[in-house]
Design an enzyme around this catalytic site. Structure first.
Site, mmCIF file in Angstrom:
data_model
loop_
_atom_site.group_PDB
_atom_site.id
_atom_site.type_symbol
_atom_site.label_atom_id
_atom_site.label_comp_id
_atom_site.label_asym_id
_atom_site.label_seq_id
_atom_site.Cartn_x
_atom_site.Cartn_y
_atom_site.Cartn_z
ATOM 1 N N ASN A 234 -37.038 -11.110 17.093
ATOM 2 C CA ASN A 234 -37.165 -12.447 18.423
ATOM 3 C C ASN A 234 -36.671 -11.703 19.563
ATOM 4 O O ASN A 234 -35.508 -12.257 19.780
ATOM 5 C CB ASN A 234 -37.038 -13.347 17.408
ATOM 6 C CG ASN A 234 -38.161 -13.730 15.907
ATOM 7 O OD1 ASN A 234 -38.710 -13.238 16.026
ATOM 8 N ND2 ASN A 234 -37.366 -14.772 15.123
ATOM 9 N N HIS A 235 -36.928 -11.158 20.356
ATOM 10 C CA HIS A 235 -36.506 -10.961 21.530
ATOM 11 C C HIS A 235 -36.395 -12.138 21.928
ATOM 12 O O HIS A 235 -37.760 -13.263 21.856
ATOM 13 C CB HIS A 235 -37.043 -10.218 22.208
ATOM 14 C CG HIS A 235 -36.994 -8.368 21.885
ATOM 15 N ND1 HIS A 235 -37.672 -7.984 22.573
ATOM 16 C CD2 HIS A 235 -37.337 -8.213 20.691
ATOM 17 C CE1 HIS A 235 -37.307 -6.905 22.198
ATOM 18 N NE2 HIS A 235 -37.367 -7.019 21.040
ATOM 19 N N THR A 236 -35.627 -12.741 22.908
ATOM 20 C CA THR A 236 -35.383 -13.642 22.733
ATOM 21 C C THR A 236 -35.950 -14.462 24.298
ATOM 22 O O THR A 236 -36.504 -13.730 25.048
ATOM 23 C CB THR A 236 -33.663 -14.344 23.456
ATOM 24 O OG1 THR A 236 -33.186 -15.843 24.268
ATOM 25 C CG2 THR A 236 -33.342 -12.844 24.481
ATOM 26 N N ASN B 160 -37.446 -9.229 28.686
ATOM 27 C CA ASN B 160 -38.324 -9.210 27.678
ATOM 28 C C ASN B 160 -37.708 -7.462 27.002
ATOM 29 O O ASN B 160 -37.286 -7.623 25.501
ATOM 30 C CB ASN B 160 -39.182 -7.757 27.097
ATOM 31 C CG ASN B 160 -41.072 -9.318 27.332
ATOM 32 O OD1 ASN B 160 -40.621 -10.689 26.946
ATOM 33 N ND2 ASN B 160 -41.456 -9.728 28.351
#
Length: 207
Positions: A80-82, A88
């Site tokens: 889950n990329h913040t 991104n």
């Protein structure tokens, strides 16, 4: 727990999952099985538990008597990329390149928590379960479903993203099964009640 790996004679596609997983962050209840006709089922952790980095300490938990079909995937927090960042791109993950503190590497992704699967859950072919999801006892996850939110007990879900299709049983039956928790019975009691369990006769379950 039965220490053997393979539940059936001459079947090397189905394993007792607890016998082939040794990661302390993966907990597997007794009799939970995994079937894989594409890859070696003993490599479940490598092939099916994805982005499960030790730095997070997030857990994958299965209850007893779960059935996991070929290709089911469990996608963890590090995928889950913040979304708090303006980019991104996961700069903290490449701390050496960008001169960032190594201790902040986990800030590259959003942490949604453990994946917890209840007892007697059936997870269908190539279903994907995302981080933070909890699946209730007796639930069914349809083939190739993508499960992004919690699933109530004894509920059938499917689709992308997974949505409720229907309950497995009427409310009375589901409540009675949750009360009885047959999956926690001693083997002898399960054996005495096996015909009633198989044939769906909840009122005939006995001590």
């Amino acid at each position: 727990m039965n220490p053997k790996i393979y539940p059936r004679t001459n079947d090397r596609q189905t394993v007792y999952l607890g016998a082939v997983v040794d990661n302390p962050l993966i907990e597997v209840g007794d009799y939970t099985i995994y079937n894989d006709f594409v890859n070696d089922p003993t490599q479940f952790e490598r092939n099916n538990v994805l982005y499960h980095y030790p730095i997070n300490g997030d857990r994958l938990v299965f209850g007893r008597f779960c059935s996991i079909a070929c290709g089911a995937k469990f996608l963890f927090n590090s995928a889950n990329h913040t979304l708090r960042s303006l980019a991104n791109y996961t700069f903290p993950l490449f701390f050496e390149e960008w001169g960032l503190p190594k201790a902040e590497v986990a800030s590259a992704w959003d942490n949604k928590g453990d994946i917890v699967v209840g007892n007697d859950v059936w997870i269908g072919y190539e279903a994907v379960i995302l981080a933070g999801v909890r699946i209730g006892d007796g639930a069914v996850i349809g083939a190739r479903a993508v499960v992004t939110r919690d699933v109530p007990p004894y509920t059938i879900v499917g689709g992308v993203p997974a949505r409720t299709i229907r309950p497995r049983f009427d409310e009375r039956t589901a409540a009675r099964l949750l009360e009885l928790q047959w999956w926690n019975w001693p083997e002898e009691r399960i054996c005495r009640n096996l015909r009633a369990i198989i044939e769906g006769r909840v009122d005939e379950l006995s001590e």
